[in-house]
Design an enzyme around this catalytic site. Sequence first.
Site, PDB file in Angstrom:
ATOM      1  N   GLY A 319     -28.023   0.801   7.989  1.00 16.78           N
ATOM      2  CA  GLY A 319     -29.348   0.872   8.287  1.00 16.78           C
ATOM      3  C   GLY A 319     -29.640   0.410   9.858  1.00 16.78           C
ATOM      4  O   GLY A 319     -28.564   0.588  10.583  1.00 16.78           O
ATOM      5  N   SER A 320     -30.605  -0.198  10.207  1.00 17.84           N
ATOM      6  CA  SER A 320     -30.968  -0.426  11.735  1.00 17.84           C
ATOM      7  C   SER A 320     -30.145  -1.860  12.225  1.00 17.84           C
ATOM      8  O   SER A 320     -30.004  -1.860  13.327  1.00 17.84           O
ATOM      9  CB  SER A 320     -32.466  -0.578  11.959  1.00 17.84           C
ATOM     10  OG  SER A 320     -33.196   0.604  11.698  1.00 17.84           O
ATOM     11  N   THR A 321     -29.442  -2.057  11.284  1.00 15.64           N
ATOM     12  CA  THR A 321     -28.620  -3.499  11.678  1.00 15.64           C
ATOM     13  C   THR A 321     -27.422  -2.882  12.525  1.00 15.64           C
ATOM     14  O   THR A 321     -26.671  -3.495  13.254  1.00 15.64           O
ATOM     15  CB  THR A 321     -28.177  -4.033  10.419  1.00 15.64           C
ATOM     16  OG1 THR A 321     -27.385  -3.477   9.816  1.00 15.64           O
ATOM     17  CG2 THR A 321     -29.305  -5.021   9.861  1.00 15.64           C
ATOM     18  N   PHE A 322     -27.046  -1.718  12.326  1.00 13.06           N
ATOM     19  CA  PHE A 322     -25.941  -0.908  13.173  1.00 13.06           C
ATOM     20  C   PHE A 322     -26.355  -0.581  14.578  1.00 13.06           C
ATOM     21  O   PHE A 322     -25.687  -0.277  15.414  1.00 13.06           O
ATOM     22  CB  PHE A 322     -25.578   0.223  12.224  1.00 13.06           C
ATOM     23  CG  PHE A 322     -24.333   0.941  12.941  1.00 13.06           C
ATOM     24  CD1 PHE A 322     -23.283   0.223  12.870  1.00 13.06           C
ATOM     25  CD2 PHE A 322     -24.368   2.481  13.184  1.00 13.06           C
ATOM     26  CE1 PHE A 322     -21.876   1.002  13.371  1.00 13.06           C
ATOM     27  CE2 PHE A 322     -23.225   2.993  13.758  1.00 13.06           C
ATOM     28  CZ  PHE A 322     -22.050   2.445  13.814  1.00 13.06           C
ATOM     29  N   LYS A 323     -27.589  -0.630  14.697  1.00 15.89           N
ATOM     30  CA  LYS A 323     -28.230  -0.093  16.215  1.00 15.89           C
ATOM     31  C   LYS A 323     -27.572  -0.893  17.328  1.00 15.89           C
ATOM     32  O   LYS A 323     -27.456  -0.538  18.305  1.00 15.89           O
ATOM     33  CB  LYS A 323     -29.749  -0.146  16.044  1.00 15.89           C
ATOM     34  CG  LYS A 323     -30.178   0.935  15.337  1.00 15.89           C
ATOM     35  CD  LYS A 323     -31.725   0.938  15.364  1.00 15.89           C
ATOM     36  CE  LYS A 323     -32.398   1.975  14.436  1.00 15.89           C
ATOM     37  NZ  LYS A 323     -33.891   1.916  14.313  1.00 15.89           N
TER      38      LYS A 323
END
Length: 625
Positions: A319-323
């Site tokens: 999810g957004s932890t990859f951003k």
Amino acid sequence: MDRDTDRYRLLTRRAAVLGGLKLAGLSALVGRLYYLQVVESARFTMLAEENRISLRLVAPSRGTIVDRFGAPLAVNQQNYRVVVVSERTRNIQDTLDKISKIVPLTDGDRRRVMRELHRKRRFVPVTVRENLTWEQVATIEMNTPDLPGVAIEVGEIRHYPEAEATAHILGYVGAVSEAELNGDPVLSLPGFRIGKAGMEKYHEKALRGTAGTSQLEVNAVGRVIRELSRDEGQPGREVQLTIDIGLQKFVQQRLAQEVSASAVVMDVHTGGIYALCSHPSYDPNQFTMGISAELWEELLSNQATPLNNKAVAGQYPPGSTFKPVVALAALESGLISRNHSVFCPGHMDLGDHRFHCWKKGGHGTVDVVGALRHSCDVWFYDVSRRIGIDRIAEMANRFDMGQLTGLDLPHERPGLIPSIDWKKGALGKPWAQGETLIAAIGQGYVLSTPMQLVAMTARLANGGFAVKPHLTKQIKALSGEQTSWPPIGVKKENLDLVLRGLYEVTNAPNGTAYKSRITEPGYEMAGKTGSAQVRRITMAERSTGVKKNEDLPWRERDHALFISYAPVSSPRYACAVFVEHGGGGSTAAAPIARDILLECQKRDPGRAAVAESAPPPPPPGGTRG
């Protein structure tokens, strides 16, 4: 007269011949005796000793496992077992009946005992039951006159004092299977156990030790008369882990409030793992003592998979932890500036497809820091379309994503970072640009483990050094931890910009995790929220309103994630939390990470660690104005 003389001469010749033959035979006999008793004396002495002395292996004591401060995690306890010698019993069934009144015996126990009695010689002891309580031992000893052929023996059994709290790290030991026999005679010893999972398996060679020997005097049929000498061999080495058992138990108890979750705490400079937890867990002592079929089925049928170490083997969309990785890839590519801004109306159109932001009305105009602070999907759609999937994959690989981290624990899984070549090779299809947009927000083909996420966070927090996670602090008499690491090759100004965004996630009033910030001075954390969809949201549902996670069945709810590090003024501890079907990262995972990092900093397990790696980057400063 002449006739008598001839007879005398003939008799004399015959006597001489007979005497010569006797002398020759006697000489041969004496020579043979001399050869056997003098020349071959040593050889026959050895053969005689072999017939009288039996050399048997003695199982070594298994090495212990301790935490970073020496607290015991895996130890050996006395194992009292009741055995029976059939030649000393008048009726074996009657003897088993008497034993069962003291120690419960199942039908399976009885069948096993009878099978072993028929297979072994009558004077060889056969184990009836192991792991007796002291009360059971005392009762059997008191009733020895009524239990002919029954005796108590003492051995060792593995014990895990913290049980469920350390199960996914330590694993457990079990009996040697036929497939595991490799020619080492110690593996064939009755009751010998080896590591089957976790650190018990990973460090099996060091923990096993070296077998000793026992010289026994036996009679012609092999019955032991007495022990002549004994060498206990070399016990296994002590293995010290990086784990802080106090923190480990705290994290495990904090995760227990969820249906299924995992968390990892790591030193950003040494790579030492201070806590590694997966909930629900299991009691490894039940495997050591022999798990029942009912309990085994219960563990297998549990939808939360307690036997699976989710921290290292659970592969999920990040999810957004990859951003943060995507933001760095974009900045490092040179295709966008540090001030690159995008207007977010709540969606982006690409061809005939519309890609939605998580916020229906959009975020307005945002730059890289604002995109991280608000977790704006549209900003990441825009930059990913500019740089392409291969640049994102290359940066992700620098952070050890999409590959094994090298953690010293069995069964780690590599996750997946897609690329153009990967899809062509794995699926035989060309890459679509829309898939780049989905990958940029940590969805689609992208998969990661909580262990990879905490390693990624550590490399961000330590200034861009390729620290590797590990659980082994040292093995007694062997080397300890590595404390210096090569750089991953990112520009400091770009990394600082990303860290500023992570700081604002938790410390700016409009950050996605502001409600879960640490307010105690000196303990502040930075981080990134993440929510990963597990179901497709249709256009019809979007038009009527997307269902809330709490209104969905558990298995259809979003996964909740949060990555973080602390303290922001001098980063030392990184943390990754994953809550399976937990809903939102800000509501489910961030509060857990806050509690873990606050407890971790107060305990400060890294105080004894030697940090010789490069110094951390300067703090990102205050909130963005």
